[in-house]
Structures are given as structure tokens and as C-alpha cells.
Design an enzyme around this catalytic site. Structure first.
Site, PDB file in Angstrom:
ATOM      1  N   GLU A  76       0.822  -1.218   0.000  1.00 53.32           N
ATOM      2  CA  GLU A  76       0.000   0.000   0.000  1.00 53.32           C
ATOM      3  C   GLU A  76       0.854   1.266   0.000  1.00 53.32           C
ATOM      4  O   GLU A  76       0.554   2.224  -0.723  1.00 53.32           O
ATOM      5  CB  GLU A  76      -0.921   0.003   1.230  1.00 53.32           C
ATOM      6  CG  GLU A  76      -1.791   1.242   1.302  1.00 53.32           C
ATOM      7  CD  GLU A  76      -2.527   1.364   2.624  1.00 53.32           C
ATOM      8  OE1 GLU A  76      -3.416   2.214   2.705  1.00 53.32           O
ATOM      9  OE2 GLU A  76      -2.182   0.617   3.554  1.00 53.32           O
ATOM     10  N   ASP A  77       1.917   1.293   0.812  1.00 54.28           N
ATOM     11  CA  ASP A  77       2.628   2.552   1.070  1.00 54.28           C
ATOM     12  C   ASP A  77       4.015   2.654   0.454  1.00 54.28           C
ATOM     13  O   ASP A  77       4.683   3.669   0.624  1.00 54.28           O
ATOM     14  CB  ASP A  77       2.757   2.769   2.593  1.00 54.28           C
ATOM     15  CG  ASP A  77       1.400   2.988   3.245  1.00 54.28           C
ATOM     16  OD1 ASP A  77       0.478   3.430   2.541  1.00 54.28           O
ATOM     17  OD2 ASP A  77       1.267   2.707   4.451  1.00 54.28           O
TER      18      ASP A  77
END
Length: 705
Positions: A76-77
Site C-alpha cells: 500500500e505505502d
């Protein structure tokens, strides 16, 4: 931040055969991917995944779950991808990381319909691998522990989401310790003053009474030593939020609140549990109604324990929970017990129950309910305590707290619920809205032909019952609409001297882009499609003008010029219904509906019958029709009923209260409508109001014709 060696040591404390190389590679990969990223607190971001992994080691979870915690934010990051994680760590871990990523992206605190749709996705993800939600819960727990670094509005949003979704979910998964901590951390954000007030009162109580936890713990140990029972005793004050909730639920001040202390007695075997119960009840007076045996009747999440509340020192109530060590492990770990390791082997605890069965019961209904209904079901399933009741044969039915005999009936089988007419609880006939209590025996009395009523929606509490009632009401509405549509369509065909047939209806359905003739009739009956529209598409050459206004003083065809007439009050015929006239000497003609029972007395007097039909076109709203309406006794309901009728361009000419009960009113409402379609539009509007229990058109044979 916990370093790599410490993390591996934490895992190897319960799993000496742990794959240290796998954890090492994941640790270094996660640190590299998050390099340069910072949390809002100013700490390196990677401190968060490591802390989540450490929380999961407390639950003695497998290597794959620990590695997933270390990597759960990489896809996700960071620039990491699913493909790369799969190549480096295998498909199992890649699927888990991807599952956590998808859960993180769900907006669970959004609008109701969006929230319900996301809840579906949440439960579908959980049903594939429950370890996904274990990582997500640990992730939320660490975020709540460090929430003070967020903006105040963000703190409030996360705290509400945690209180409404993640805390109940943790409890439903059997991880009660996590639920309590999540609730208390949220409580600190949402109502800091109330929490501080509870803590201050606790401090004051301790000054006045001393350390009651230590004293009562010693008292219990003394009694167990006398009975030669080997067991460990632990005591604690309950969490501030738990106390606050009890104060709100019971509307009590802190000084009047009982059992704010909890004690656990943990022994070796089940027989000792009941011996300890006897010792405690022999020494202290048991509080009536505060005993629960979750050993003989476990909760759905596998929880087993005996709960009893007794009068301790100085009359203080204390709750004592008694369980074996194996039961305690499951009660603490909940669903995590399925992946727990000890000495390198998966622990096989005989009391562990797979919560996937609960998830399956939810997901199997995903396609049967709309968004709002599904959300309601999820909350009912997750946010309630349980009661256990018995069938006459001794089978146990587990229900949420506050459930009624109707919930019990639907829990047995949908067919039993649909045909339920009354119930006996412990041999005594009770109303269907009676709230059931633990240990009661319930007998359902059913009758052939009985169908669910709209008022039942306000009686039941379980998602299963609400879903079944909604489905039955939809089916009943459709059948009623089809029957009414048949009458309206037949009347429309008669007005143009055409015969209604299945072929004609099928043709009209095709021309109007309706699936079939049954759906066509249902739409006519539901006032979604006027019956005259069918005539217009089939017989445009004879169809009456749509906008033609009927002359008010001559709406009936078949009367002699200037022949007086009036509508029979017994059946109140309306335009759109088949009618017949009965002549009275010196009084003209009285018009009845063709199916009016009052016509039976004129069967042998055929000379008095007059063949009539209503003038085609738009009638004025001057025709009275009486309705028999039962509504719940709630503030503003009568005004709401009048508003609904007025919004459908119908006028109320009379309103009489015919019966009054503590919970329901019965009314006779006389309305002025154009025709039978207009009346049906009014009745449909009233039927959809949840506080309207019953509605029917009145046919009063005692009224003069």
C-alpha cells in the site's frame, strides 16, 4: 523499536522451530521499503509494522502471520508489489499481505450503503483467511495506542470506527482482552472527561475501602486451600469504559454500581470448576439471576467459563469467573488459538471453535439482503450478548440478548417462523414480543395459513428473522398486487368491451417492455402502471381519452335520463370496479360492487337489477372509501398518517378511533378518492410506513345500502 533479535526471540519463546531466516528476510525487506518514511509522531514508520508483529507474538501465531505483520503496509505505502512479495516470500504470505491491504483501503466509517457494501468485502476477505483480520486488529490496536499524534478530528473518526466496528469484531472473534483495550482507548478519545471521572472515583473508592482486589483474592485462595483445590486466582478492577457502559445501561450512579471488580479462578480440569463453584457459593451468598454456565453451553466463539456474582466483603458484589487452563487459553486468544504454536507445534486445544462457521452464516446471506439489511444483520450478529433457550425436546437454541419467541421460531426454521401464531415459555403462553432469558424452555405454536406481518419487524432482533420476514412480506405484496392487477385490468378491458386473456396480457407486456404478464399485473396492482395504458397499447382505436374529465353528476353509464342513484354504503363502489344497480321504488338506483354480499338477498328479484358501468375517463376525487387502519401508539403517528394520505391528493372526510390498546390504535379513516387505483395508491403508501401494523378496506354489511 524492537530489534530483529528480540523479535525472533519472542517468536522462539513459543515456537523453537520458527523459521528465523524467513523472519529476518521480511524484517530487512520491510525496513528497506519503508526507509525514509516517518509516522506522524516523528518515529520511523517501520516501528509500526514491528510493533504489530510483536502484538501477534503475544498470541503465539505462526511465522506466516508474523511476516505478514512486518510487510502489511509495503504494497500500500511503498514501491513494493504483490508480484515481488510473492516471489520473495511465497503465495501464502503474498495473499495475506494483499488481504490486509484491501481491508485497509475499505472506508468502514463512510455512508451507510457504502459502509454496508464494504462490510461485505470485509467478511468475504475474512472468510478466505481469518489471519487477515488478526493482523488488521493488531494494526488497529497499535494505531490506537499511538493515536495522540493524529489531528483531533482524525482521532475522533478513528476512535468511532474502532468503537463501532473493530472492538465488537475483536470480541466476536473471542479476543475479549483486545476488545476491552480498543474500547478503552476509543473512550479516552471520545469522552475523555467521563473516563477521567471514572478513574477519580476509583481512586476515591480505594482510599475508602483499601485494596479490595488483594483482599478478596486472598479470601478466595484461603477457601480453595481449605478444600484442597489447586487453582490460580487473579483479580482486577474492570476497565473504565466497561463501568461507564454499565452506568449508562442501568442508569446508575457510580456509588450504586455493583460488581466493578472481576476475579478469575483457573484450575486444571472441568470437575474442579464445579467444585470451586460449590466452595464459593458455600462461603459467599450468590446473587440471584447472575449465574451463567458457559461450560455446558459455550458461546459461538468457543468461550467457556462459569460466571457467578456473589456478595463479598462489606456487601460488595464481585463477579467470579471459573475455567480450566485450556479454556482460559481459548478465551484469551479467541480465533488466534487456531494458529497458536507451542514448542514448534500447532497447539490442539479441544475447546477451540472455528469462527469460520459464524462467518459462513453471514456470507451465505450476502446475496439475499440489500445493503441496509446486511449492515443491520452484521451489527445484530456482532454487537449482542447471547442467551440460551431450549426446545421442548431439549435442543439448545442460541440467540442474541433481547431475542423474542419469534426469533426463536425463525432460528429453528424459516417455515416455523412464518407460521408462528403464539408461544409458550416454561409452559405459560406469552405474547410474541416477550424477551427471552437464559435457560427458558420455548414451545412455538404454529397454524397453517399464517403469514408474517409487517408489525413483526418491530418485534424480532435477529438478522435471520428480519431477513425471512422481509422476504415473506415481499412475496405477499407481490401476490396481492397481482390479484389486484387482475381486477383492475379486467375492469379496463370490460370498459372497452374486450375480453382479457393471457395472450392479450403477454402481448401488452412485450409492447410495454415488461418481462411477462405476471409482472405486468403486479405493476398494475402496485400502481406503477395504469391499467388504461394496457388498453392504449392494445386497442388504441377504442381506448378512452386519457385526460377526459368525467362529468361529476353523471359518472355512471346505464341509467335512464334523470334517474336518481347513490352508492351503497355497505361496499362503497369506486370507479374501476365492476358494478350493478338495484332499483328501489321511489328512491332510484343503489349501486353495488358486483361481489358485494348484500346482493344475495336480491338473487330472486332479477327485475330489479340494472347493468351499469363507470364512465371512462378521469373521475373527480369525491368518492368515499373507508379504511380500517391499525397503527402503533407513538407520538406523531396520527399526523404522519394524515400527511401520507394528503400527499396522495386524497381528502379525509371522517376519522374515528374504534379501539385503543397500550401499544396500538385502531382507526376508521374515510377518504375521498378518484377511483380504485387512487385508493390503492393511498393504501400502498400507508402499508410502507413501518408503524402501520395492518390496513384493510372496510366492507360493512350492517350499514344501510
Amino acid at each position: 523499536m524492537i530489534d530483529l533479535d528480540d523479535l525472533i526471540a519472542l517468536v522462539r519463546n513459543y515456537n523453537p522451530r520458527s523459521d528465523a531466516d524467513l523472519i529476518t528476510r521480511a524484517y530487512h525487506y520491510g525496513a528497506r521499503m519503508h526507509d525514509g518514511q516517518m509516522r506522524q509522531s516523528g518515529e520511523p514508520y517501520f516501528t509500526h509494522p514491528v510493533a504489530v508483529a510483536a502484538i501477534l507474538t503475544e498470541q503465539q501465531l505462526d511465522d506466516a502471520t508474523i511476516v505478514t505483520a512486518l510487510l502489511h503496509d509495503t504494497i500500500e505505502d511503498t514501491k513494493s508489489t504483490y508480484v515481488e512479495v510473492e516471489r520473495l516470500f511465497g503465495t501464502d504470505i503474498a495473499e495475506l499481505v494483499d488481504g490486509v491491504t484491501k481491508l485497509t483501503n475499505l472506508e468502514l466509517s463512510s455512508t451507510q450503503s457504502k459502509q454496508a457494501d464494504n462490510f461485505r468485502k470485509l467478511f468475504m476477505a475474512m472468510s478466505k483467511d481469518l489471519r487477515v483480520i488478526l493482523v488488521k486488529l493488531a494494526d488497529r490496536l497499535h494505531n490506537m495506542r499511538t493515536i495522540r499524534s493524529m489531528r483531533p478530528e482524525k482521532q475522533a473518526q478513528k476512535a468511532r470506527e474502532t468503537m463501532e466496528i473493530f472492538a465488537p469484531l475483536a470480541g466476536r472473534m473471542g479476543m475479549q482482552w483486545m476488545r476491552e483495550e480498543l474500547e478503552d482507548l476509543s473512550f479516552r478519545v471520545l469522552n475523555a472527561e467521563a473516563r477521567k471521572s471514572i478513574i477519580r472515583r476509583f481512586i476515591t473508592l480505594q482510599r475508602e475501602t483499601g485494596d479490595l482486589v488483594h483482599t478478596i483474592t486472598a479470601d478466595i485462595r484461603t477457601e480453595l486451600d481449605k478444600a484442597a483445590i489447586d487453582a490460580a486466582v487473579y483479580g482486577r478492577a474492570k476497565k473504565p469504559y466497561s463501568i461507564w457502559r454499565k452506568m449508562q445501561e442501568k442508569d446508575l450512579a457510580f456509588s450504586r454500581l455493583s460488581d466493578i471488580y472481576g476475579f478469575r479462578v483457573i484450575c486444571e480440569n472441568e470437575a474442579d470448576c464445579y467444585r470451586i463453584l460449590g466452595v464459593i457459593h458455600h462461603r459467599w451468598k450468590a446473587v440471584p439471576g447472575r449465574f451463567k454456565d458457559y461450560i455446558s453451553q459455550p458461546k459461538q466463539n468457543g468461550y467457556r467459563s462459569i460466571h457467578t456474582t456473589v456478595q463479598g466483603r462489606d456487601g460488595k458484589r464481585v463477579e467470579v469467573q471459573i475455567r480450566t487452563r485450556q479454556m482460559h487459553e481459548v478465551n484469551e486468544a479467541g480465533v488466534a488459538a487456531h494458529w497458536a504454536y507451542r514448542e514448534g507445534k500447532r497447539v490442539k486445544n479441544p475447546f477451540a471453535v472455528d469462527p469460520a462457521k459464524w462467518l459462513a452464516s453471514l456470507t451465505e446471506r450476502l446475496d439475499e439482503e440489500d445493503h441496509v439489511a446486511f449492515m443491520e444483520t452484521v451489527k445484530l450478529e456482532m454487537y449482542t450478548d447471547q442467551v440460551f433457550c431450549f426446545t421442548p425436546k431439549g435442543d439448545v437454541i442460541q440467540l442474541p440478548k433481547g431475542a423474542t419467541p419469534l426469533d426463536f421460531a425463525f432460528a429453528i426454521h424459516t417455515r416455523v417462523g412464518n407460521s408462528c401464531v403464539s408461544a409458550k415459555v416454561d409452559g405459560i403462553r406469552v405474547p410474541l414480543w416477550t424477551r427471552l432469558r437464559n435457560g427458558q424452555s420455548v414451545e412455538i405454536i404454529s397454524a397453517e395459513g399464517q403469514r408474517p406481518q409487517a408489525a413483526w419487524m418491530d418485534i424480532v432482533t435477529t438478522g435471520r428473522a428480519k431477513t425471512a420476514i422481509r422476504r415473506a412480506l415481499r412475496e405477499d405484496d407481490r401476490s396481492r398486487f397481482v390479484r389486484l392487477g387482475q381486477e383492475l385490468a379486467r375492469s379496463a378491458f370490460d370498459q372497452v368491451d374486450r375480453k382479457m386473456s393471457d395472450k392479450a396480457l403477454r402481448t401488452a407486456a412485450r409492447m410495454l417492455a415488461v418481462p411477462d404478464e405476471v409482472e405486468l399485473l403486479a405493476r398494475i396492482g402496485a400502481a406503477e402502471l395504469p391499467a388504461r395504458r394496457v388498453i392504449e397499447v392494445l386497442y388504441p382505436e377504442v381506448a378512452p381519452p386519457t385526460e377526459a374529465e368525467v362529468i361529476q353528476n353523471r359518472p355512471v353509464v346505464g341509467l335512464a335520463p334523470d334517474q336518481p342513484y347513490r352508492r351503497a354504503q355497505c361496499c362503497q363502489p369506486l370507479p374501476g370496479e365492476r358494478i350493478v344497480g338495484i332499483t328501489y321504488r321511489g328512491q332510484g338506483v343503489v349501486i353495488h360492487t358486483i361481489d358485494c354480499p348484500a346482493l344475495e338477498e336480491f338473487e330472486s328479484q332479477s327485475e330489479r337489477w340494472v347493468d351499469l358501468h363507470w364512465q371512462a375517463g378521469r373521475h373527480a376525487p369525491i368518492h368515499n372509501a373507508a379504511l380500517d387502519v391499525t397503527i402503533s401508539n407513538d407520538a406523531g403517528m396520527l399526523g404522519r398518517i394524515c400527511t401520507l394520505i394528503g400527499e396522495r391528493a386524497a381528502n379525509i372526510s371522517d376519522l374515528v378511533l374504534t379501539d385503543r390498546k397500550p401499544d396500538f390504535y385502531r382507526l376508521m379513516i374515510e377518504t375521498e378518492v378518484r377511483d380504485v387505483e387512487h385508493l390503492h395508491l393511498v393504501m400502498t403508501a400507508l402499508e410502507t410506513e413501518s408503524h402501520v401494523a395492518q390496513i384493510a378496506r372496510m366492507r360493512d354489511l350492517n350499514r344501510k345500502p
